[in-house]
Design a protein around this motif. Structure first.
Motif, mmCIF file in Angstrom:
data_model
loop_
_atom_site.group_PDB
_atom_site.id
_atom_site.type_symbol
_atom_site.label_atom_id
_atom_site.label_comp_id
_atom_site.label_asym_id
_atom_site.label_seq_id
_atom_site.Cartn_x
_atom_site.Cartn_y
_atom_site.Cartn_z
ATOM 1 N N LEU A 66 0.831 -1.202 0.000
ATOM 2 C CA LEU A 66 0.000 0.000 0.000
ATOM 3 C C LEU A 66 0.864 1.249 0.000
ATOM 4 N N HIS A 67 0.333 2.320 -0.567
ATOM 5 C CA HIS A 67 1.008 3.621 -0.532
ATOM 6 C C HIS A 67 0.093 4.620 0.165
ATOM 7 N N VAL A 68 0.552 5.111 1.295
ATOM 8 C CA VAL A 68 -0.166 6.127 2.062
ATOM 9 C C VAL A 68 0.645 7.411 1.982
ATOM 10 N N CYS A 69 -0.020 8.527 1.713
ATOM 11 C CA CYS A 69 0.674 9.811 1.623
ATOM 12 C C CYS A 69 0.081 10.816 2.604
ATOM 13 N N ASP A 70 0.946 11.389 3.414
ATOM 14 C CA ASP A 70 0.565 12.501 4.289
ATOM 15 C C ASP A 70 0.806 13.780 3.493
ATOM 16 N N THR A 72 -0.508 16.832 4.461
ATOM 17 C CA THR A 72 -1.079 17.839 5.357
ATOM 18 C C THR A 72 -0.721 19.258 4.929
ATOM 19 N N PHE A 73 0.535 19.483 4.551
ATOM 20 C CA PHE A 73 0.962 20.844 4.227
ATOM 21 C C PHE A 73 0.268 21.394 2.981
ATOM 22 N N ALA A 74 -0.059 20.521 2.042
ATOM 23 C CA ALA A 74 -0.656 20.995 0.795
ATOM 24 C C ALA A 74 -2.170 21.155 0.899
ATOM 25 N N THR A 75 -2.804 20.408 1.755
ATOM 26 C CA THR A 75 -4.263 20.338 1.893
ATOM 27 C C THR A 75 -4.878 19.742 0.626
ATOM 28 N N PRO A 76 -6.066 19.186 0.703
ATOM 29 C CA PRO A 76 -6.710 18.594 -0.472
ATOM 30 C C PRO A 76 -7.043 19.614 -1.563
ATOM 31 N N TYR A 77 -7.030 20.882 -1.234
ATOM 32 C CA TYR A 77 -7.296 21.913 -2.240
ATOM 33 C C TYR A 77 -6.176 21.954 -3.284
ATOM 34 N N ILE A 78 -4.945 21.711 -2.833
ATOM 35 C CA ILE A 78 -3.780 21.796 -3.713
ATOM 36 C C ILE A 78 -3.314 20.427 -4.194
ATOM 37 N N ASN A 79 -3.314 19.451 -3.312
ATOM 38 C CA ASN A 79 -2.795 18.124 -3.648
ATOM 39 C C ASN A 79 -3.769 17.056 -3.181
ATOM 40 N N ARG A 80 -4.122 16.171 -4.099
ATOM 41 C CA ARG A 80 -5.038 15.072 -3.774
ATOM 42 C C ARG A 80 -4.320 13.765 -4.084
ATOM 43 N N PRO A 81 -3.618 13.197 -3.094
ATOM 44 C CA PRO A 81 -2.790 12.008 -3.328
ATOM 45 C C PRO A 81 -3.521 10.841 -3.983
ATOM 46 N N MET A 82 -4.798 10.646 -3.679
ATOM 47 C CA MET A 82 -5.513 9.513 -4.274
ATOM 48 C C MET A 82 -5.668 9.692 -5.782
ATOM 49 N N ASP A 83 -5.623 10.921 -6.262
ATOM 50 C CA ASP A 83 -5.647 11.164 -7.700
ATOM 51 C C ASP A 83 -4.337 10.722 -8.369
ATOM 52 N N HIS A 84 -3.316 10.473 -7.565
ATOM 53 C CA HIS A 84 -2.003 10.056 -8.059
ATOM 54 C C HIS A 84 -1.727 8.590 -7.742
ATOM 55 N N GLY A 85 -2.772 7.838 -7.407
ATOM 56 C CA GLY A 85 -2.619 6.409 -7.184
ATOM 57 C C GLY A 85 -2.385 5.988 -5.759
ATOM 58 N N CYS A 86 -2.300 6.934 -4.835
ATOM 59 C CA CYS A 86 -2.115 6.562 -3.433
ATOM 60 C C CYS A 86 -3.355 5.841 -2.921
ATOM 61 N N ASP A 87 -3.139 4.882 -2.040
ATOM 62 C CA ASP A 87 -4.258 4.121 -1.490
ATOM 63 C C ASP A 87 -4.978 4.878 -0.384
ATOM 64 N N LEU A 88 -4.262 5.730 0.291
ATOM 65 C CA LEU A 88 -4.842 6.512 1.373
ATOM 66 C C LEU A 88 -4.065 7.798 1.545
#
Length: 88
Positions: A66-70, A72-88
């Motif tokens: 699994l790939h989990v990405c924190d 926090t600094f970017a917030t979902p407004y700027i960065n959405r890790p799940m859009d880049h394949g992260c699992d969580l």
């Protein structure tokens, strides 16, 4: 993240390898047979370096972890890790 891993989780028998996520070869090299999870941070604290989340997610999938990405600094407004394949 580093401190809680070392102080709280290692005494429970969990193992951690800390790598520079801006170097994908180091991410690949750090995966062991017992690796279950890649926990990345982007942007990183405190340097604000960015990791290639899509590439790290691909590496994780290649190894069945699994790939989990924190992010926090970017917030979902700027960065959405799940859009880049992260699992969580």
């Amino acid at each position: 993240t580093n401190r809680i891993a070392r102080e709280q989780f290692e005494p429970l028998g969990m193992e951690f390898t800390f790598v520079d996520f801006t170097d994908l070869s180091k991410v690949r090299e750090a995966i062991k047979p017992n690796t279950k999870l890649i926990f990345s941070e982007s942007p990183t604290n405190p340097t604000l370096n960015l990791a290639d989340l899509s590439a790290i997610s691909e590496i994780a999938k290649e190894h069945g972890v699994l790939h989990v990405c924190d992010s926090t600094f970017a917030t979902p407004y700027i960065n959405r890790p799940m859009d880049h394949g992260c699992d969580l």
